[in-house]
Scaffold this active site. Structure first.
Site, PDB file in Angstrom:
ATOM      1  N   TYR A 334       0.862  -1.190   0.000  1.00 34.28           N
ATOM      2  CA  TYR A 334       0.000   0.000   0.000  1.00 34.28           C
ATOM      3  C   TYR A 334       0.893   1.233   0.000  1.00 34.28           C
ATOM      4  O   TYR A 334       1.797   1.337   0.831  1.00 34.28           O
ATOM      5  CB  TYR A 334      -0.839   0.065   1.280  1.00 34.28           C
ATOM      6  CG  TYR A 334      -2.071  -0.776   1.291  1.00 34.28           C
ATOM      7  CD1 TYR A 334      -2.011  -2.112   1.653  1.00 34.28           C
ATOM      8  CD2 TYR A 334      -3.311  -0.229   0.974  1.00 34.28           C
ATOM      9  CE1 TYR A 334      -3.150  -2.890   1.695  1.00 34.28           C
ATOM     10  CE2 TYR A 334      -4.461  -1.004   1.014  1.00 34.28           C
ATOM     11  CZ  TYR A 334      -4.373  -2.325   1.373  1.00 34.28           C
ATOM     12  OH  TYR A 334      -5.499  -3.090   1.412  1.00 34.28           O
ATOM     13  N   GLU A 411     -25.009   8.334  14.587  1.00 33.53           N
ATOM     14  CA  GLU A 411     -25.706   8.700  13.344  1.00 33.53           C
ATOM     15  C   GLU A 411     -25.966  10.199  13.224  1.00 33.53           C
ATOM     16  O   GLU A 411     -26.224  10.695  12.127  1.00 33.53           O
ATOM     17  CB  GLU A 411     -27.011   7.900  13.233  1.00 33.53           C
ATOM     18  CG  GLU A 411     -26.742   6.409  13.008  1.00 33.53           C
ATOM     19  CD  GLU A 411     -28.005   5.576  12.993  1.00 33.53           C
ATOM     20  OE1 GLU A 411     -28.992   5.983  13.633  1.00 33.53           O
ATOM     21  OE2 GLU A 411     -27.991   4.504  12.357  1.00 33.53           O
TER      22      GLU A 411
END
Ligand SMILES: [Zn+2]
Ligand SMILES: [Zn+2]
Length: 436
Positions: A334, A411
């Site tokens: 990566y 949320e």
């Protein structure tokens, strides 16, 4: 209208001082809040049906269906289950990309949420639980929310917005998937975006945006070592070559590279050995031992230096025991997730406005985890930032981290993520339009 705004408008430059809300911000904010119940519903639906890397069939179908409902041009089946939506704005201009990842993890969820996952799937030879323990359910839902808001604002968009819903972020890129394969299959072509933005949820003050200019997440190399000695009875180690004690010495020595051999002022790095496979029996010293781990670094010089030292340490120690050492280089490392400093600086005022003010945009140190968003940034400038999602009243340190079975997303922060996507996309395209 304030004088400086009028002057700025006449001059065709940025119309708001850093972090100050404009009427456009108020409109984006209202639209993002109005979309929030739907975003939460999408997030819960995806959360309850998590899918492992390269198995994101249901999630991709949901995404493609919603993008089509918005009237977008939609491509599906990219890099297995990737979905790309294209929104053409009402004015001519450039192209910007927004990216979300869609895959879940082999984790047994322990949140106790009413929409928690109880799913199990076959992974190789065994059955595993699956859960959205990294928040990619929230990423997918927030980007769908941004797609809805930007579609409502289509007429004023100078250019096009590409929505990249990517599979298999969590899997190693060698396993034929993720960002690298999305790029190879044309996700950044036809039309080609000139910048890309993405975000990740993490423990932090809910709705606060965290960012780093430059290296923001580490590059990662897998470390794979096989030691070959001479098998013998556990009661007679002198009759063989003891690969187990050699392994212990190698692990100890590798742990000393970061602390004693690499200059800490050149940036942090991590060397971890996490797997050790040897004998199946307590009275057999095995012929071979396999060690596996990772190297995490924030720049190429540190990576190259660490790799040389790891190889030298392993081979020289093995040699001193009369054993052999094989080190396999990582063919698909990566890269560092590198936020282009110029682009980051350009987008900070927009991010501050999306977060709700400069105090809610926080510069933070790099993260030693890795992220395949880095592959897009190898092709075009990009900025990857973080959204705080700790539960109300829970400190950052006490929040279960990403990949924990207790990881949850607040949320109430999702509307900020939607605003951030919308604001950076619009702001970037407007800046590009002024440059033309
Ligand atoms: Zn993750
Ligand atoms: Zn993640």
């Amino acid at each position: 209208m304030q004088t400086h705004i009028l002057i700025a408008l006449l001059a065709g430059i940025a119309v708001a001082p850093a972090g100050a809300a404009t009427s456009l911000d108020s409109e984006i904010s209202a639209r993002a809040q109005a979309t929030a119940p739907q975003v939460i519903a999408w997030r819960r639906q995806i959360h309850a049906d998590p899918e492992l890397s390269n198995e994101e069939e249901h999630t991709a179908a949901l995404v493609a269906g919603e993008l089509r409902n918005l009237g977008m041009e939609v491509q599906t089946g990219i890099a297995h289950h990737g979905v790309v939506g294209l929104l053409r704005g009402g004015k001519p201009g450039g192209v910007v990309a927004l990216r979300a990842d869609m895959d879940a993890l082999p984790v047994e969820e322990a949140t106790g949420l009413p929409f928690a996952s109880h799913k199990t799937v076959q992974l190789g030879s065994h059955v595993v639980h699956v859960a959205h323990a990294c928040g990619h359910d929230a990423h997918t839902a927030m980007l769908l929310g941004a797609a809805a808001v930007l579609t409502q604002m289509r007429q004023r968009i100078p250019g096009s917005v590409k929505f990249i819903f990517q599979p298999a972020e969590e899997d190693h890129p060698a396993n034929d998937g993720g960002a690298r394969l999305m790029i190879a299959r044309g996700a950044l072509a036809n039309p080609a975006p000139t910048a890309i933005f993405g975000l990740h949820v993490r423990p932090g003050t809910p709705g606060t945006i965290y960012y780093t200019s430059g290296a923001t997440m580490a590059g990662s190399d897998d470390i794979s070592i096989v030691l070959t000695g001479k098998q013998t009875h556990g009661a007679m180690p002198w009759a063989g070559i003891d690969t187990i004690t050699l392994s212990a010495q190698i692990i100890e020595a590798l742990n000393g590279i970061s602390s004693r051999q690499l200059d800490p002022s050149a940036g942090p790095n991590v060397i971890t050995i996490a797997t050790l496979r040897g004998s199946e029996r307590s009275n057999i010293i095995p012929e071979t031992v396999s060690l596996g781990g990772v190297l995490r670094t924030l720049n190429t010089a540190a990576r190259d230096s660490a790799l040389v030292r790891i190889r030298r340490t392993v081979t020289d120690l093995a040699d001193s025991w009369g054993a052999k050492a094989g080190l396999s280089p990582d063919d698909e490392p990566y890269p560092v997730t590198f936020n282009d400093p110029t682009l980051t600086a350009r987008m900070l005022p927009a991010l501050a406005r999306a977060a709700g003010g400069e105090s809610r945009l926080v510069s933070s140190p790099p993260v030693m985890a890795s992220e395949d968003f880095a592959f897009y940034q190898q092709k075009i400038p990009g900025v990857y930032f973080f959204l705080g999602i700790s539960p109300d009243g829970v400190s950052m340190d006490e929040t279960p981290p990403n990949h924990s079975p207790y990881f949850t997303v607040n949320e109430a922060a999702l509307a900020v993520g939607v605003k951030a996507h919308v604001t950076v996309a619009l702001n970037y395209l407007e800046q590009e339009a002024r440059r033309r």
